[in-house]
Design a protein around this motif. Sequence first.
Motif, PDB file in Angstrom:
ATOM      1  N   GLY A  47      35.946 -17.973  -2.692  1.00  0.00           N
ATOM      2  CA  GLY A  47      36.366 -17.336  -3.958  1.00  0.00           C
ATOM      3  C   GLY A  47      37.077 -15.906  -3.897  1.00  0.00           C
ATOM      4  O   GLY A  47      36.939 -15.314  -3.035  1.00  0.00           O
ATOM      5  N   GLU A  48      37.046 -15.257  -4.986  1.00  0.00           N
ATOM      6  CA  GLU A  48      37.561 -13.926  -5.236  1.00  0.00           C
ATOM      7  C   GLU A  48      36.299 -13.181  -5.411  1.00  0.00           C
ATOM      8  O   GLU A  48      35.615 -13.309  -6.632  1.00  0.00           O
ATOM      9  N   PHE A  49      35.908 -12.228  -4.853  1.00  0.00           N
ATOM     10  CA  PHE A  49      34.712 -11.417  -5.117  1.00  0.00           C
ATOM     11  C   PHE A  49      35.063 -10.166  -5.463  1.00  0.00           C
ATOM     12  O   PHE A  49      33.999  -9.586  -6.343  1.00  0.00           O
ATOM     13  N   LEU A  50      36.101  -9.608  -5.625  1.00  0.00           N
ATOM     14  CA  LEU A  50      36.666  -8.321  -6.225  1.00  0.00           C
ATOM     15  C   LEU A  50      37.904  -8.452  -6.269  1.00  0.00           C
ATOM     16  O   LEU A  50      38.641  -8.691  -5.317  1.00  0.00           O
ATOM     17  N   SER A  51      38.504  -8.047  -7.451  1.00  0.00           N
ATOM     18  CA  SER A  51      39.889  -8.119  -7.683  1.00  0.00           C
ATOM     19  C   SER A  51      40.054  -7.125  -8.880  1.00  0.00           C
ATOM     20  O   SER A  51      39.403  -6.570  -9.564  1.00  0.00           O
TER      21      SER A  51
END
Lengths: 252, 379
Positions: free
Chosen positions: A248-252
């Motif tokens: 997944g995206e953990f930081l964006s």
Amino acid sequence: MTRALEKYIRPGVKSTPFCPGCGHGILMGLILRAIDDLKMEMKKMLFVSGIGCAAWIPSPHYNGDTLHTLHGRAIAFATGAKLYNPDLCVMVVSGDGDLSSIGGNHLIHAARRNIDLKVICANNMIYGMTGGQVASTTPKGSRTSTTGEGNPYRPFDLCKLVEGAGATYVARFSVTQPILLIQSIKKAILHKGFSFIDVLSPCPTQYGRRNRLDRPDEMMKDLIRRCILEEEIEGLTEEERAEKIITGEFLS
Amino acid sequence: MPSKWVKTPFPKGRYYFSGNEAAAEGAIAAGCRFYAGYPITPSSELMERMAVRLQEVGGVFIQMEDEIASISAVIGASWAGAKAMTATSGPGFSLMQESIGYAAFTETPCVIIDVQRAGPCTGQATKVGSGDIMQAKWGSHGDYQVIALSPWSSQEMYDLTLRAFNLSETYRVPTMVMADEAIGHLRETIQIPSRVEIFDRMKRKGRAPFDSEEEDGVPPMPSFGEGERLAVTGSTHDGFGFRKTDDPQVHARLVSRINKKILNHRRTIIETEDYLIEDAEIALITYGFTARTSLYVVKRLRKEDWKIGMLRLKTLWPFPDEAVAQLGKRVRKILVPEMNLGQVAGEVRKYVPCDVHSLTQTNGEVIRPDVLIETLRRM
Ligand SMILES: Cc1ncc(C[n+]2csc(CCOP(=O)(O)OP(=O)(O)O)c2C)c(N)n1
Ligand SMILES: [Mg+2]
């Protein structure tokens, strides 16, 4: 790769150098799809890589500028090029061993500086090119050519590592999640700052065959089964969770 | 190779500069607009001055996480179009060696200043030495060439750093300024000219950036972002940068050319200076700080009617074989004083038939005139 992407391949390149079942070739195509979706100008793209199978993903195949450097040093070379010519879109594509072991110091310092590099780590959890020795990303217990009894040490969680160091876009996807991965690469390209994607890429030749997953399709199926999204963790037992890979995206 | 005369960015005049400061100013005058480095005694003032000056002239300065990163960033910046440099001392110079080999094999212009200190290892970090001369030539693996210059004054820290950039751009080769702690920290008056002669790398659209019709040619070098779709690699490559790691001919041809392009042009690269050698029977062959002491000694012994002279090597690599060989034919004895265990003396012996004595000193101090005179009297 489809004909539509051929314009992104350097004239004269005939085939990819990867083994059957290697995920690096899939990643090679997915990066180009992201570039194609964004209509990026290849003339302004610089692809930097270190040494290893993964370092051959861009070099010399991509039809932009490619800089194939030394083992571990891709990010340091990329830093110099980006700082001197900020108009370049600089993408680093290299292996887990290259970026996180021998090049680990450059990785965390580039993240700390939040320098605008798009770092894509082709993570096969092994030193592929040199014959399947244990890496800093090899799961505990896995057999490798230098840990016949199983790796006694735990691996890095590369996403947590770069997040802690200061990266500002952090994600993990597997080559078996192509739609999500293309999406993520596009975000990394558009992001201003240090972006990092940990891309799980199977290596049946060096990793699978020592860990009861010798057939390419078995490794693919195993990744499909184990990769879950962050939101899917809930409701899993401790035991079920242990074998999953959280993507997944953990930081964006 | 076309050159141009440009105004120096620092006002013409006389200045009281340390060698390290002078080298930084020479780099800026040469057009250096990128510096990456890591602190190490006795070179740090050079980096500190570059940090200030690059900001003033609109260049890029970055302090990297180590010396491997520093030289690697320099090479990346060079391919992005910069005249780029780093400076260091022994331990950092050791760390840089793999990337120096990369720069040699990919024909990347870059300048490295090694302000030598007393090694091996951490050694005497603040003391003088000259033990990196062989490392400058042989430090990375494989057969390759570099250019290495040896300054003996603050003025030459300026002049030879400028020349290092010019040579590096002309021959697309990593070029080193082999200073030492005594020269780096020596403060003396230097003259900054109003204009200097600058050489830039050659560019030719569409031409192979890694091959030449001549066996010793220097190919044109485009930069990233110019639409040339460069493929740069430290693996063996053909003229357009395609990896050719199984082809014996491609490898032999490339290795041969990167060596010949320097060795066949050594007559224009090498600079030496003679002092009082016309009638000399004994000669000193010397370089760096030790050349200052040597010249003093030569002049003093001349007053005692000694027939003594001196050859100063401003270029160490490629080695001044011809100048040394000619001197060897004229004199009876040669003494090579140096702050190492005879690195240049060994080289001199390859080219001369006469007696070669070696005065070696590795105690972290410069060689004193009385030590030199005593050695000469015993010879
Ligand atoms: C300084 C140095 N040490 C060791 C090597 C040998 N080496 C080449 S590739 C490699 C490992 C690459 O592993 P990784 O980065 O994970 O890429 P993969 O091949 O698995 O895609 C090693 C150790 C080298 N080229 N340079
Ligand atoms: Mg790997």
